[in-house]
Design a protein around this motif. Structure first.
Motif, short mmCIF file in Angstrom:
data_model
loop_
_atom_site.label_atom_id
_atom_site.label_comp_id
_atom_site.label_asym_id
_atom_site.label_seq_id
_atom_site.Cartn_x
_atom_site.Cartn_y
_atom_site.Cartn_z
N ALA A 85 -4.78 0.55 -8.27
CA ALA A 85 -3.90 -0.60 -8.02
C ALA A 85 -3.08 -0.89 -9.28
O ALA A 85 -3.63 -0.95 -10.38
CB ALA A 85 -4.72 -1.83 -7.64
N ARG A 116 2.77 -5.76 -6.68
CA ARG A 116 1.46 -5.13 -6.53
C ARG A 116 1.60 -3.86 -5.71
O ARG A 116 2.30 -3.84 -4.69
CB ARG A 116 0.47 -6.06 -5.83
CG ARG A 116 0.21 -7.36 -6.55
CD ARG A 116 -0.62 -8.29 -5.69
NE ARG A 116 -0.74 -9.61 -6.32
CZ ARG A 116 -1.09 -10.70 -5.66
NH1 ARG A 116 -1.36 -10.65 -4.38
NH2 ARG A 116 -1.17 -11.85 -6.32
N THR A 160 -12.06 0.60 -7.64
CA THR A 160 -10.61 0.74 -7.82
C THR A 160 -10.25 0.72 -9.31
O THR A 160 -10.74 -0.12 -10.06
CB THR A 160 -9.86 -0.40 -7.10
OG1 THR A 160 -10.12 -0.33 -5.70
CG2 THR A 160 -8.36 -0.31 -7.34
N PHE A 207 -0.90 -0.51 -4.23
CA PHE A 207 -2.25 0.03 -4.05
C PHE A 207 -2.17 1.43 -3.48
O PHE A 207 -1.52 1.66 -2.46
CB PHE A 207 -3.07 -0.87 -3.12
CG PHE A 207 -4.46 -0.34 -2.86
CD1 PHE A 207 -5.31 -0.03 -3.90
CD2 PHE A 207 -4.91 -0.15 -1.55
CE1 PHE A 207 -6.60 0.45 -3.67
CE2 PHE A 207 -6.19 0.33 -1.30
CZ PHE A 207 -7.03 0.63 -2.37
N LEU A 253 -3.86 -8.34 -0.14
CA LEU A 253 -4.35 -7.07 -0.63
C LEU A 253 -5.84 -7.17 -0.94
O LEU A 253 -6.28 -8.02 -1.69
CB LEU A 253 -3.59 -6.69 -1.91
CG LEU A 253 -3.82 -5.28 -2.49
CD1 LEU A 253 -3.40 -4.21 -1.51
CD2 LEU A 253 -3.06 -5.13 -3.81
N LEU A 308 -9.00 -5.00 -2.44
CA LEU A 308 -9.28 -3.83 -3.25
C LEU A 308 -10.77 -3.54 -3.25
O LEU A 308 -11.58 -4.43 -3.51
CB LEU A 308 -8.80 -4.06 -4.69
CG LEU A 308 -7.32 -4.40 -4.86
CD1 LEU A 308 -7.01 -4.70 -6.32
CD2 LEU A 308 -6.44 -3.29 -4.34
N THR A 323 0.84 -1.19 0.00
CA THR A 323 0.00 0.00 0.00
C THR A 323 0.88 1.24 0.00
O THR A 323 1.81 1.36 0.79
CB THR A 323 -0.93 0.02 1.23
OG1 THR A 323 -1.77 -1.14 1.18
CG2 THR A 323 -1.81 1.26 1.22
#
Length: 383
Positions: free
Chosen positions: A41, A32, A288, A34, A282, A284, A2
């Motif tokens: 993302a 990944r 998103t 976010f 994660l 979402l 994140t």
């Protein structure tokens, strides 16, 4: 991982100035990312890519497809309402794998005629591949050559869209809106002339048929030209692969697939989550914006990813690690046709000529990934 907007701030200028570098750098730091506010993302790992394109409930309500729809209207590339399934069903038969054997001799004849007109000297290979891809598309699906103004209309309209994508305030400019409307009218006139030449389009309502004709022109012309241009660039950098390409159609296909891996025409994909999505580590929320990049993923998620190694396609790669045509039910309708074009064009060219790179091209991340300033080379006769 994140991120906060503050943490990402130092890299944000590069997102506009050098989006390819930004995405590849980000992918090199992790799989990944976010950004909670606004929810965005970036997913680079094969598992995340597959989850989004094969399983997640998503839409194309993104700036990327909204901008493209200003040119094509609601076609297969931009529409995510029920109408796209009906349109895909109506159009799919000429693009299925079983249709390719009948098209192959037509493409070989067209490519042979195209290269027979070449003479040794300096050429912009990108310009040549745009001309060739238009001829192949016309021969395969429209009963003969497509007028050059068809290609010029599509490229001019895409240029207007790309300018607004890079500089969103242009959307407020009356001059830009008028220019875009003018180019779209030209493209629509060109597309309208194709409706009677491609029978599957006649099964659709007129407005939808026009949108799909414009989509076919864009998706079946510039993208293929981009892939062919980068294939030629890589073969000029690695000429030792040319003899094997001429000996084996399978190897020619691997060369083309490797070019699509390193220089995918559709270098970024975007989706909007219509329902929450849970990935390992994660979660979402709905709404998103999902950013996927074939360019970044394919250059970070394979063994020795920056090397030009066509042999890697002896074993099909994992779908989420290699997706130049997308995945799932929205996979590019013209995938098999594009692969056939690549094999035919490369073998026809190198049967007659050899190429020498004149200067390194830059990377232009527009609607497709193109050689900035063209792809200039010296053409000499084989042997």
């Amino acid at each position: 991982m994140t991120l906060s907007l503050r943490a990402l701030a130092p890299d944000l200028p590069r997102l506009r100035e050098n989006p390819l570098g930004f995405l590849q750098t980000l992918a090199g730091k992790g799989s990944r990312f976010f950004l909670p506010r606004p929810p965005v993302a970036f997913l680079f790992d094969p598992e995340g890519v597959e989850k989004v394109l094969l399983q997640a409930e998503t839409s194309k309500k993104t700036f990327q497809y909204t901008a493209l729809a200003r040119v094509t209207g609601k076609g297969l590339l931009t529409d995510d309402k029920p109408g796209w399934k009906k349109a895909r069903t109506a159009l799919k038969d000429p693009f299925l794998p079983k249709a390719m054997p009948a098209l192959k001799p037509l493409l070989e004849e067209e490519a042979e005629a195209f290269f027979s007109a070449w003479r040794p000297g300096e050429k912009d290979l990108e310009h040549e591949m745009l001309a060739l891809s238009l001829r192949l598309l016309g021969r395969a699906y429209f009963g003969g050559p497509l007028p050059q103004e068809v290609a010029e209309a599509s490229l001019r309209a895409l240029d207007q869209v790309m300018r607004a994508t890079k500089t969103p305030w242009l959307l407020l400019s009356p001059l830009h809106r008028r220019a875009l409307a003018r180019e779209k009218r030209r493209l629509m006139r060109a597309a309208a002339s194709l409706l009677v030449r491609f029978p599957p389009l006649r099964a659709l309502p007129e407005e939808r048929a026009l949108s799909e004709a414009m989509t076919l022109l864009i998706a079946g012309h510039e993208t293929t030209a981009s892939a062919l241009s980068w294939s030629l660039y890589l073969l000029m950098k690695h000429p030792g692969h040319v003899p094997r390409l001429l000996e084996s159609e399978a190897y020619a296909l691997w060369v083309f697939q490797e070019a699509l891996r390193l220089y995918p025409p559709a270098w970024v994909l975007s989706r909007r989550l219509e329902a929450p999505l849970v990935l390992p580590g994660l979660s979402l929320p709905k709404g998103t914006l999902l950013v996927l990049s074939p360019f970044a993923t394919q250059r970070t998620q394979m063994e020795d990813p920056l090397a030009f190694r066509p042999e890697r396609f002896k074993t099909p790669p994992r779908p989420g690690a290699y997706f130049p045509f997308g995945l799932g039910q929205r996979i590019c309708l013209g995938k098999d046709f594009a692969l056939l074009e690549g094999v035919v064009a490369l073998r026809a060219l190198f049967a007659r000529f050899r190429l020498g790179l004149l200067k390194e091209p830059g990377l232009e991340a527009g609607i497709t990934l193109r050689p900035k300033g063209g792809l200039w080379a010296v053409v000499s006769e084989e042997g």
